[in-house]
Write a protein that holds these residues in place. Structure first.
Motif, PDB file in Angstrom:
ATOM      1  N   ARG A  89       0.823  -1.205   0.000  1.00  0.00           N
ATOM      2  CA  ARG A  89       0.000   0.000   0.000  1.00  0.00           C
ATOM      3  C   ARG A  89       0.863   1.264   0.000  1.00  0.00           C
ATOM      4  NH1 ARG A  89      -2.402   3.241   3.574  1.00  0.00           N
ATOM      5  NH2 ARG A  89      -1.605   2.126   5.380  1.00  0.00           N
ATOM      6  N   ARG A  90       1.944   1.238   0.773  1.00  0.00           N
ATOM      7  CA  ARG A  90       2.768   2.434   0.917  1.00  0.00           C
ATOM      8  C   ARG A  90       3.695   2.646  -0.273  1.00  0.00           C
ATOM      9  NH1 ARG A  90       5.786   3.175   6.594  1.00  0.00           N
ATOM     10  NH2 ARG A  90       3.606   3.379   7.264  1.00  0.00           N
ATOM     11  N   TYR A  91       4.249   1.557  -0.812  1.00  0.00           N
ATOM     12  CA  TYR A  91       5.272   1.677  -1.861  1.00  0.00           C
ATOM     13  C   TYR A  91       4.856   1.024  -3.173  1.00  0.00           C
ATOM     14  CZ  TYR A  91       8.221   2.848   2.133  1.00  0.00           C
ATOM     15  OH  TYR A  91       8.746   3.430   3.257  1.00  0.00           O
ATOM     16  N   ASP A  92       3.642   0.485  -3.221  1.00  0.00           N
ATOM     17  CA  ASP A  92       3.194  -0.234  -4.406  1.00  0.00           C
ATOM     18  C   ASP A  92       4.172  -1.355  -4.745  1.00  0.00           C
ATOM     19  OD1 ASP A  92       1.590  -0.911  -6.544  1.00  0.00           O
ATOM     20  OD2 ASP A  92       2.518   0.535  -7.916  1.00  0.00           O
ATOM     21  N   LEU A  93       4.560  -2.120  -3.703  1.00  0.00           N
ATOM     22  CA  LEU A  93       5.523  -3.195  -3.856  1.00  0.00           C
ATOM     23  C   LEU A  93       4.941  -4.493  -3.305  1.00  0.00           C
ATOM     24  CD1 LEU A  93       9.048  -1.830  -2.817  1.00  0.00           C
ATOM     25  CD2 LEU A  93       8.427  -2.843  -5.015  1.00  0.00           C
ATOM     26  N   ASP A  94       4.966  -5.527  -4.106  1.00  0.00           N
ATOM     27  CA  ASP A  94       4.581  -6.858  -3.658  1.00  0.00           C
ATOM     28  C   ASP A  94       5.782  -7.759  -3.904  1.00  0.00           C
ATOM     29  OD1 ASP A  94       3.584  -9.351  -3.166  1.00  0.00           O
ATOM     30  OD2 ASP A  94       1.833  -9.177  -4.474  1.00  0.00           O
ATOM     31  N   LEU A  95       6.558  -7.999  -2.851  1.00  0.00           N
ATOM     32  CA  LEU A  95       7.799  -8.757  -3.016  1.00  0.00           C
ATOM     33  C   LEU A  95       7.543 -10.174  -3.505  1.00  0.00           C
ATOM     34  CD1 LEU A  95       9.965  -7.606   0.038  1.00  0.00           C
ATOM     35  CD2 LEU A  95       9.859  -6.675  -2.267  1.00  0.00           C
ATOM     36  N   ALA A  96       6.470 -10.784  -3.023  1.00  0.00           N
ATOM     37  CA  ALA A  96       6.172 -12.151  -3.457  1.00  0.00           C
ATOM     38  C   ALA A  96       5.897 -12.202  -4.957  1.00  0.00           C
ATOM     39  CB  ALA A  96       4.990 -12.715  -2.681  1.00  0.00           C
ATOM     40  N   ALA A  97       5.305 -11.135  -5.489  1.00  0.00           N
ATOM     41  CA  ALA A  97       4.963 -11.110  -6.912  1.00  0.00           C
ATOM     42  C   ALA A  97       6.193 -10.954  -7.812  1.00  0.00           C
ATOM     43  CB  ALA A  97       3.982  -9.974  -7.184  1.00  0.00           C
ATOM     44  N   LEU A  98       7.345 -10.649  -7.213  1.00  0.00           N
ATOM     45  CA  LEU A  98       8.561 -10.471  -8.008  1.00  0.00           C
ATOM     46  C   LEU A  98       9.273 -11.785  -8.303  1.00  0.00           C
ATOM     47  CD1 LEU A  98      10.129  -7.307  -6.285  1.00  0.00           C
ATOM     48  CD2 LEU A  98       8.653  -7.410  -8.301  1.00  0.00           C
ATOM     49  N   ARG A  99       8.859 -12.871  -7.659  1.00  0.00           N
ATOM     50  CA  ARG A  99       9.572 -14.140  -7.806  1.00  0.00           C
ATOM     51  C   ARG A  99       9.729 -14.600  -9.267  1.00  0.00           C
ATOM     52  NH1 ARG A  99       9.891 -17.258  -2.999  1.00  0.00           N
ATOM     53  NH2 ARG A  99       9.739 -19.192  -4.197  1.00  0.00           N
ATOM     54  N   PRO A 100       8.738 -14.445 -10.140  1.00  0.00           N
ATOM     55  CA  PRO A 100       8.935 -14.896 -11.523  1.00  0.00           C
ATOM     56  C   PRO A 100      10.084 -14.194 -12.250  1.00  0.00           C
ATOM     57  CG  PRO A 100       6.604 -14.606 -11.061  1.00  0.00           C
ATOM     58  CD  PRO A 100       7.342 -14.029  -9.902  1.00  0.00           C
ATOM     59  N   TRP A 101      10.555 -13.080 -11.729  1.00  0.00           N
ATOM     60  CA  TRP A 101      11.678 -12.366 -12.351  1.00  0.00           C
ATOM     61  C   TRP A 101      13.034 -12.878 -11.844  1.00  0.00           C
ATOM     62  CZ3 TRP A 101       6.959 -10.105 -12.163  1.00  0.00           C
ATOM     63  CH2 TRP A 101       6.532  -9.402 -13.305  1.00  0.00           C
ATOM     64  N   PHE A 102      12.997 -13.778 -10.869  1.00  0.00           N
ATOM     65  CA  PHE A 102      14.247 -14.231 -10.259  1.00  0.00           C
ATOM     66  C   PHE A 102      14.396 -15.752 -10.394  1.00  0.00           C
ATOM     67  CE2 PHE A 102      13.305 -10.494  -7.263  1.00  0.00           C
ATOM     68  CZ  PHE A 102      13.996  -9.590  -8.070  1.00  0.00           C
ATOM     69  N   GLU A 103      14.563 -16.217 -11.624  1.00  0.00           N
ATOM     70  CA  GLU A 103      14.813 -17.637 -11.855  1.00  0.00           C
ATOM     71  C   GLU A 103      16.251 -17.940 -11.439  1.00  0.00           C
ATOM     72  OE1 GLU A 103      16.340 -21.061 -13.374  1.00  0.00           O
ATOM     73  OE2 GLU A 103      16.792 -19.250 -14.568  1.00  0.00           O
ATOM     74  N   ALA A 104      16.428 -18.990 -10.646  1.00  0.00           N
ATOM     75  CA  ALA A 104      17.697 -19.220  -9.954  1.00  0.00           C
ATOM     76  C   ALA A 104      18.891 -19.317 -10.900  1.00  0.00           C
ATOM     77  CB  ALA A 104      17.596 -20.483  -9.107  1.00  0.00           C
ATOM     78  N   GLY A 105      18.760 -20.069 -11.989  1.00  0.00           N
ATOM     79  CA  GLY A 105      19.883 -20.228 -12.901  1.00  0.00           C
ATOM     80  C   GLY A 105      20.317 -18.915 -13.520  1.00  0.00           C
ATOM     81  N   ARG A 106      19.336 -18.088 -13.869  1.00  0.00           N
ATOM     82  CA  ARG A 106      19.664 -16.792 -14.470  1.00  0.00           C
ATOM     83  C   ARG A 106      20.261 -15.844 -13.430  1.00  0.00           C
ATOM     84  NH1 ARG A 106      17.831 -14.666 -19.479  1.00  0.00           N
ATOM     85  NH2 ARG A 106      18.456 -12.502 -19.654  1.00  0.00           N
ATOM     86  N   PRO A 113      10.657 -24.348 -12.921  1.00  0.00           N
ATOM     87  CA  PRO A 113      11.883 -23.618 -12.598  1.00  0.00           C
ATOM     88  C   PRO A 113      11.932 -23.261 -11.115  1.00  0.00           C
ATOM     89  CG  PRO A 113      10.294 -22.143 -13.602  1.00  0.00           C
ATOM     90  CD  PRO A 113       9.689 -23.518 -13.669  1.00  0.00           C
ATOM     91  N   THR A 114      13.128 -23.079 -10.598  1.00  0.00           N
ATOM     92  CA  THR A 114      13.313 -22.605  -9.226  1.00  0.00           C
ATOM     93  C   THR A 114      13.254 -21.088  -9.231  1.00  0.00           C
ATOM     94  OG1 THR A 114      14.679 -24.491  -8.601  1.00  0.00           O
ATOM     95  CG2 THR A 114      14.880 -22.514  -7.260  1.00  0.00           C
ATOM     96  N   LEU A 115      12.253 -20.540  -8.571  1.00  0.00           N
ATOM     97  CA  LEU A 115      12.081 -19.091  -8.480  1.00  0.00           C
ATOM     98  C   LEU A 115      12.487 -18.632  -7.080  1.00  0.00           C
ATOM     99  CD1 LEU A 115       8.625 -18.708 -10.275  1.00  0.00           C
ATOM    100  CD2 LEU A 115      10.927 -18.635 -11.269  1.00  0.00           C
ATOM    101  N   LEU A 116      13.258 -17.575  -7.012  1.00  0.00           N
ATOM    102  CA  LEU A 116      13.774 -17.075  -5.750  1.00  0.00           C
ATOM    103  C   LEU A 116      12.992 -15.854  -5.291  1.00  0.00           C
ATOM    104  CD1 LEU A 116      17.623 -17.204  -6.471  1.00  0.00           C
ATOM    105  CD2 LEU A 116      16.149 -19.020  -5.569  1.00  0.00           C
ATOM    106  N   SER A 117      12.893 -15.684  -3.993  1.00  0.00           N
ATOM    107  CA  SER A 117      12.424 -14.418  -3.445  1.00  0.00           C
ATOM    108  C   SER A 117      13.594 -13.429  -3.500  1.00  0.00           C
ATOM    109  CB  SER A 117      11.974 -14.597  -1.998  1.00  0.00           C
ATOM    110  OG  SER A 117      13.084 -14.890  -1.165  1.00  0.00           O
ATOM    111  N   LEU A 118      13.302 -12.151  -3.312  1.00  0.00           N
ATOM    112  CA  LEU A 118      14.371 -11.152  -3.290  1.00  0.00           C
ATOM    113  C   LEU A 118      15.335 -11.442  -2.144  1.00  0.00           C
ATOM    114  CD1 LEU A 118      15.620  -8.628  -4.505  1.00  0.00           C
ATOM    115  CD2 LEU A 118      14.084  -7.248  -3.080  1.00  0.00           C
ATOM    116  N   ASP A 119      14.815 -11.900  -1.004  1.00  0.00           N
ATOM    117  CA  ASP A 119      15.687 -12.270   0.113  1.00  0.00           C
ATOM    118  C   ASP A 119      16.622 -13.404  -0.289  1.00  0.00           C
ATOM    119  OD1 ASP A 119      14.856 -10.398   1.916  1.00  0.00           O
ATOM    120  OD2 ASP A 119      13.499 -11.721   3.010  1.00  0.00           O
ATOM    121  N   GLU A 120      16.109 -14.382  -1.036  1.00  0.00           N
ATOM    122  CA  GLU A 120      16.954 -15.501  -1.456  1.00  0.00           C
ATOM    123  C   GLU A 120      17.984 -15.072  -2.497  1.00  0.00           C
ATOM    124  OE1 GLU A 120      13.805 -19.157  -0.608  1.00  0.00           O
ATOM    125  OE2 GLU A 120      13.730 -18.054  -2.515  1.00  0.00           O
ATOM    126  N   VAL A 121      17.616 -14.123  -3.349  1.00  0.00           N
ATOM    127  CA  VAL A 121      18.591 -13.547  -4.280  1.00  0.00           C
ATOM    128  C   VAL A 121      19.736 -12.915  -3.484  1.00  0.00           C
ATOM    129  CG1 VAL A 121      18.988 -11.742  -5.999  1.00  0.00           C
ATOM    130  CG2 VAL A 121      16.932 -13.162  -6.130  1.00  0.00           C
TER     131      VAL A 121
END
Length: 706
Positions: free
Chosen positions: A352-369, A462-470
């Motif tokens: 709500r404050r930052y228009d950020l959904d961290l969980a929704a970012l996982r598809p952008w963080f495929e582990a191999g890439r 594929p293995t998708l990472l959270s930003l924390d896991e990245v």
């Protein structure tokens, strides 16, 4: 007679000395470790019994050369115990650990050997040694004194008993905790109870359940720290409560209760401190660390605790407002924010404050890439390294990836292994292991492994990472860089063999490249479409950097200071109850908020009671002071600024490598820091990063600018 077919008894024929994992049996490990102890004992006896006057070559260098087989065998064995340790391997570790402790004591407590080392130490100034060899004399002497080499026979005998018992207890703590962590996984009967998790996470939970014979159900396996990542996404409050309760119950009453082990460990460590002439175990540990004393640790951390507690109060009030807003929107009864709600409402407020959904970012963080186009790319930009897959080489499991690492001029540096996924036989958390350590004396390169605990996807996904896991992957690779870029003569100084309160510093620095504009666009690509992150995401991530940092700082500080409290006990001080001691300690610290529990509670605090971070968990925040100050340096030099010249970035990386990463502990680590930075570290950058700078009059609620 040694088994001639045992692959561990001879140097590995594989490239860079990669251990021959295939076909290793339990007896191979036992035999190699036992034979290694026999061989090193004979090598050391030859040094100690020598009638020749002591020299650096016939004493210290000979000691550095000793134990080649034992080092090789234990590196492989304990790597497997942590990464893929079944019941038999862990039982063998529990058996061998006290024997290895006794073997080490037989070396460090040998008075004949100490007399030779002491003689060299006495004449150090007259020996005319180079910087690293002089440090070898100092470090060997210091370690033997701290081990008890100068004590009388009775004290030494008791030290041997304590050390053996500690080794046995720490192995048992890890074994019991792993078993309880597995046993307390949450079984879910209805998929509706997982509402909020993405389909890949739900599929992974189904796979985890099926692997345990729970077909048609779902399993949420526990993590090593208190707040499970799924707590931020699960909509059903009851599922969140069940998962949180499972997390904090680990090591509790029952078959795998770790409390008796904790009490025995702290009592033994306190007794050893008294034998060595120290008031408590924390004083023993910090005496050879960069901190110097427990008082120095408290001087830095206690003020941060007070500030973090204030920030937590502000964050808690904002989250309670979010609860009220949510209840009004959904019509559910109003409730007071609980510990299992914090992560969930933090994510709602972040969106709500930052228009950020961290969980929704996982598809952008495929582990191999992330690994190839992110982690490796940053290392190439900053240090000139290149990485080539070696499908012909294998780690301890088929899924382990192996890469050959070369320097900018093509010189081979060693191998990098990645073991990414969680499994029941693996210790929790994330860490780096050096399987082979660089040394010019021994002619060895580096073989280093990163180990994470990312939930494995369903087959074919594929293995998708959270930003924390990245961030964790970049962090652990920082440890790998510290090992790969090591350039020392003596193995005791190699790579990450530095004080615990310094070792996290290079790995934390490597996190700075996660959002770097020269790195992020290459790895943050949607797994299906290849599209980059949506416009504005990085800016919003940057704007939210200090969001929830009161909580993040408080949970870390609570564990760090709890560790200090346990290991600040004097010999003979009695503790009747682990929960009562923890509650009283957190109250003294001022971080006893039940909604913000420690990142690691005592009964599952493997860092402090099984992982070599006893009285050292403060190291993460201590090292982060150096980290933030280093990031500020890179920015000042222009290397970390967006759009900076890549030449400037390489120049900064080369300077950091030359003065710090390559040095290991071949000179005092803080001297290396000063050589790199030009001065002592300053705390301001860290406080700013975490939003913990002292409030000014214009920051106070209701105040107005002049």
């Amino acid at each position: 007679m040694p088994d001639p077919e045992n692959p561990l008894l001879a140097a590995s024929p594989l490239p860079f000395g990669l251990p021959p994992f295939a076909g290793l049996s339990l007896e191979h490990h036992r035999e190699a470790v036992e034979q290694g102890m026999v061989e090193q004992a004979a090598e050391v006896e030859a040094v100690a019994a020598s009638t020749e006057p002591p020299t650096v070559e016939n004493t210290l260098v000979a000691l550095e050369r000793s134990g080649e087989l034992l080092q090789r065998a234990t590196a492989v064995f304990f790597h497997l115990v942590g990464s893929d340790g079944d019941e038999a391997l862990r039982a063998l570790a529990e058996e061998l650990s006290p024997r290895l402790s006794e073997h080490e004591d037989s070396i460090t407590l040998d008075r004949r050997l100490f007399a030779r080392v002491d003689a060299l130490h006495e004449q150090l100034d007259a020996l005319g040694l180079d910087e690293e060899t002089a440090e070898l004399v100092r470090a060997t002497h210091r370690d033997m004194v701290q081990a008890g080499a100068a004590l009388d026979d009775a004290a030494q005998q008791r030290l041997r008993e304590i050390n053996a018992a500690e080794a046995r207890l720490t192995s048992r703590f890890q074994k019991e905790l792993l078993a309880d962590t597995r046993a307390r996984a949450v079984v879910v009967e209805d998929v509706a109870e997982l509402d909020g998790l993405d389909p890949a996470a739900v599929d992974a939970a189904a796979e985890a359940a099926a692997a345990r014979g729970l077909d048609g159900r779902w399993l949420l396996t526990c993590t090593n720290f208190t707040n499970h990542p799924a707590l931020g996404r699960l909509h059903p409050r009851e599922t969140r409560r069940r998962l949180f309760d499972a997390q904090v119950a680990r090591g509790g009453d029952g078959e795998h209760d770790t409390a008796p082990l904790v009490l025995e460990l702290v009592a033994l460590r306190a007794e050893r401190a008294r034998l060595l002439g120290f008031p408590d175990h924390a004083s023993v540990v910090t005496a050879v660390a960069t901190a110097g004393s427990p008082a120095a640790v408290r001087a830095r951390l206690d003020p941060m605790a007070a500030t973090a507690a204030r920030k937590v109060g502000e964050e808690r009030a904002a989250l309670q407002e979010e609860v009220e807003r949510h209840c009004a929107e959904t019509g559910q009864p109003l409730f007071e924010l609980a510990a299992w709600d914090w992560a969930y409402y933090t994510e709602r407020l972040r969106r709500r404050r930052y228009d950020l959904d961290l969980a929704a970012l996982r598809p952008w963080f495929e582990a191999g890439r992330v690994l190839r186009e992110g982690v490796f790319r940053a290392a190439e930009l900053v240090y000139g390294l290149t990485f080539a897959e070696r499908p012909d080489l294998h780690g301890h499991r088929e899924e382990v990836e192996v890469f050959e690492v070369r320097d900018a001029d093509g010189t081979p540096l060693g191998l990098y292994l990645l073991d990414l996924h969680r499994r029941d036989t693996k210790n929790g958390g994330a860490w780096a292991n050096s399987l082979v350590s660089q040394s010019r004396l021994l002619g060895t390169p580096t073989v280093v492994s990163n180990n994470l605990n990312v939930v494995a996807p369903a087959p074919g996904q594929p293995t998708l990472l959270s930003l924390d896991e990245v961030t964790t992957l970049f962090h652990e690779f920082g440890h790998a860089l510290h090992a790969l870029l090591s350039d020392v003569t003596y193995p005791r100084f190699s790579g990450t063999r530095v004080p615990r309160d310094f070792v996290e510093f290079p790995s934390q620095v490597n996190e700075m490249w996660v959002l770097d504009p020269r790195v992020l666009p290459h790895y943050a690509r949607h797994v299906e479409t290849g599209e980059p992150l949506p416009d504005g995401v990085v800016e919003r991530l940057s704007a939210a950097e200090t969001f929830n940092q009161g909580f993040a700082t408080a949970e870390n500080l609570a564990s760090a200071l709890l560790d200090q409290e346990w290991h600040g006990l004097a010999a003979g001080e009695q503790v009747a109850s682990v929960p009562e001691f923890q509650a009283a300690a957190l109250a003294r610290i001022g971080l006893d908020d039940p909604v913000v529990p420690p990142r690691y509670s005592t009964r599952y605090f493997a860092h402090a009671f099984a992982g070599g971070y006893d009285a050292r968990y403060y190291s993460y925040l201590w090292s982060e002071v150096l980290d933030a100050d280093t990031v500020a340096w890179f920015t000042e030099q222009g290397g970390a600024a967006p759009g900076a010249d890549p030449v400037e970035l390489r120049a900064g990386g080369d300077h950091f490598r030359a003065e710090l990463l390559s040095r290991g502990s071949s000179r005092d680590p803080m001297s290396s820091y000063r050589a790199f930075r030009g001065r002592d570290p300053e705390e301001g950058p860290l406080l700013a990063r975490r939003g913990l700078l002292p409030a000014t009059p214009t920051d106070e609620p209701g105040s107005a600018p002049d």
